[in-house]
Design a protein around this motif. Structure first.
Motif, mmCIF file in Angstrom:
data_model
loop_
_atom_site.group_PDB
_atom_site.id
_atom_site.type_symbol
_atom_site.label_atom_id
_atom_site.label_comp_id
_atom_site.label_asym_id
_atom_site.label_seq_id
_atom_site.Cartn_x
_atom_site.Cartn_y
_atom_site.Cartn_z
ATOM 1 N N VAL A 231 0.844 -1.191 0.000
ATOM 2 C CA VAL A 231 0.000 0.000 0.000
ATOM 3 C C VAL A 231 0.882 1.244 0.000
ATOM 4 O O VAL A 231 1.850 1.325 0.769
ATOM 5 N N ALA A 232 0.555 2.205 -0.851
ATOM 6 C CA ALA A 232 1.202 3.517 -0.813
ATOM 7 C C ALA A 232 0.437 4.403 0.166
ATOM 8 O O ALA A 232 -0.799 4.472 0.117
ATOM 9 N N ALA A 233 1.153 5.055 1.071
ATOM 10 C CA ALA A 233 0.534 5.907 2.081
ATOM 11 C C ALA A 233 1.049 7.332 1.931
ATOM 12 O O ALA A 233 2.247 7.538 1.716
ATOM 13 N N ARG A 234 0.159 8.304 2.058
ATOM 14 C CA ARG A 234 0.554 9.708 1.921
ATOM 15 C C ARG A 234 1.110 10.221 3.249
ATOM 16 O O ARG A 234 0.441 10.909 4.017
ATOM 17 N N ARG A 235 2.332 9.839 3.528
ATOM 18 C CA ARG A 235 3.023 10.253 4.754
ATOM 19 C C ARG A 235 4.501 10.370 4.440
ATOM 20 O O ARG A 235 4.964 9.980 3.380
ATOM 21 N N GLY A 236 5.237 10.895 5.404
ATOM 22 C CA GLY A 236 6.676 10.912 5.257
ATOM 23 C C GLY A 236 7.252 9.532 5.540
ATOM 24 O O GLY A 236 6.595 8.662 6.108
ATOM 25 N N GLY A 237 8.488 9.326 5.118
ATOM 26 C CA GLY A 237 9.178 8.096 5.466
ATOM 27 C C GLY A 237 9.240 7.068 4.357
ATOM 28 O O GLY A 237 8.591 7.180 3.323
ATOM 29 N N HIS A 238 10.048 6.039 4.623
ATOM 30 C CA HIS A 238 10.279 4.955 3.680
ATOM 31 C C HIS A 238 9.325 3.790 3.963
ATOM 32 O O HIS A 238 8.361 3.926 4.725
ATOM 33 N N ILE A 239 9.635 2.633 3.408
ATOM 34 C CA ILE A 239 8.791 1.457 3.568
ATOM 35 C C ILE A 239 8.904 0.893 4.979
ATOM 36 O O ILE A 239 9.960 0.941 5.616
ATOM 37 N N THR A 240 7.787 0.388 5.482
ATOM 38 C CA THR A 240 7.776 -0.310 6.759
ATOM 39 C C THR A 240 6.683 -1.372 6.722
ATOM 40 O O THR A 240 5.953 -1.508 5.745
ATOM 41 N N PHE A 241 6.584 -2.126 7.801
ATOM 42 C CA PHE A 241 5.617 -3.225 7.876
ATOM 43 C C PHE A 241 4.544 -2.899 8.897
ATOM 44 O O PHE A 241 4.817 -2.340 9.966
#
Length: 243
Positions: free
Chosen positions: A92-102
């Motif tokens: 899922v792409a999320a409109r937030r700062g930061g890289h990939i996480t689980f």
């Protein structure tokens, strides 16, 4: 003892990550509508009088299925994405700062929808407040060594391992997204990515640190207490996110 202005609490329980995002977006729309074009900064009540629903909200949930989500710094490549899906996780792409996480079962997700203009709170100070909230929670649970570090190490850490990830979005002073606290999360899911883009750092959980099984339900009340203290508010529960 009643604290500051009311903030609406929506605890969704175990739901898909995408459902938590949808509820969050409804809360963002409500917060913008409540402020209105002529609203002035200040800690006053929501438009519509004292009986109206609070303009600000916090959406809490536990992801019911494993998902990898990334922020504004880029999606995984096609081969990496295929490998992650093959392990049974959604992407899922999320409109937030930061890289990939689980995100997955055993994790507490908190999406505060707050009006930073009304609170006169700069964005960096808001992120620091989220970190302080989790540090306060950890101390309630007996983890006095939990700490926040300066950027780029946003979040809450136990040594060199991240306990809680933080990634936020803010538009027109209204916040969304927030934090993901590992309670009894299966940490092996993090082995297939570079969590939050930080090479050489580990990931941990409350269960691992405390040496016992700590569920989301175990930490819910101390989390709520810490939230009210840090943001000087009174949480008002709501069962129907569509109200």
């Amino acid at each position: 003892m009643r604290r500051g202005p009311a903030v609406r609490l929506l605890f969704l329980g175990a739901v898909p990550y995408a459902e938590a995002l949808r509820v969050q977006e409804r809360c963002v729309a409500a917060a913008r509508a409540a402020r209105g074009p002529g609203a002035l900064p200040g800690p006053g009540p929501a438009r519509g009088g004292p009986e109206a629903l609070p303009a600000e909200s916090v959406v809490l949930s536990e992801p019911s299925r494993p998902v990898y989500a990334w922020g504004l710094r880029g999606a995984p490549g096609a081969a990496a994405a295929a490998a992650l899906r093959a392990r049974g996780a959604a992407l899922v792409a999320a409109r937030r700062g930061g890289h990939i996480t689980f995100h997955g079962p055993g994790q507490l997700l908190a999406f505060p929808v707050l009006d930073l203009r009304r609170r006169r709170l700069p964005l960096r100070a808001y992120v620091a407040a989220l970190e302080a909230l989790v540090v306060r929670l950890c101390r309630r649970l007996g983890l006095g060594s939990a700490r926040a570090l300066p950027p780029p190490f946003t979040g809450v850490w136990m040594g060199d391992s991240k306990l809680c990830a933080i990634g936020v979005h803010c538009r027109n002073h209204i916040t969304s997204h927030g934090l993901a606290l590992n309670c009894c999360t299966d940490l092996s899911w993090f082995e297939h990515i570079v969590p939050c883009g930080l090479e050489g750092k580990g990931v941990t959980s409350l269960s691992h640190q405390l040496g016992q099984h700590v569920t989301v339900s175990h930490v819910l009340q101390p989390f709520l207490d810490s939230f009210q203290e840090v943001f000087d508010c009174t949480l008002v529960s709501s069962e129907d996110p569509r109200d």
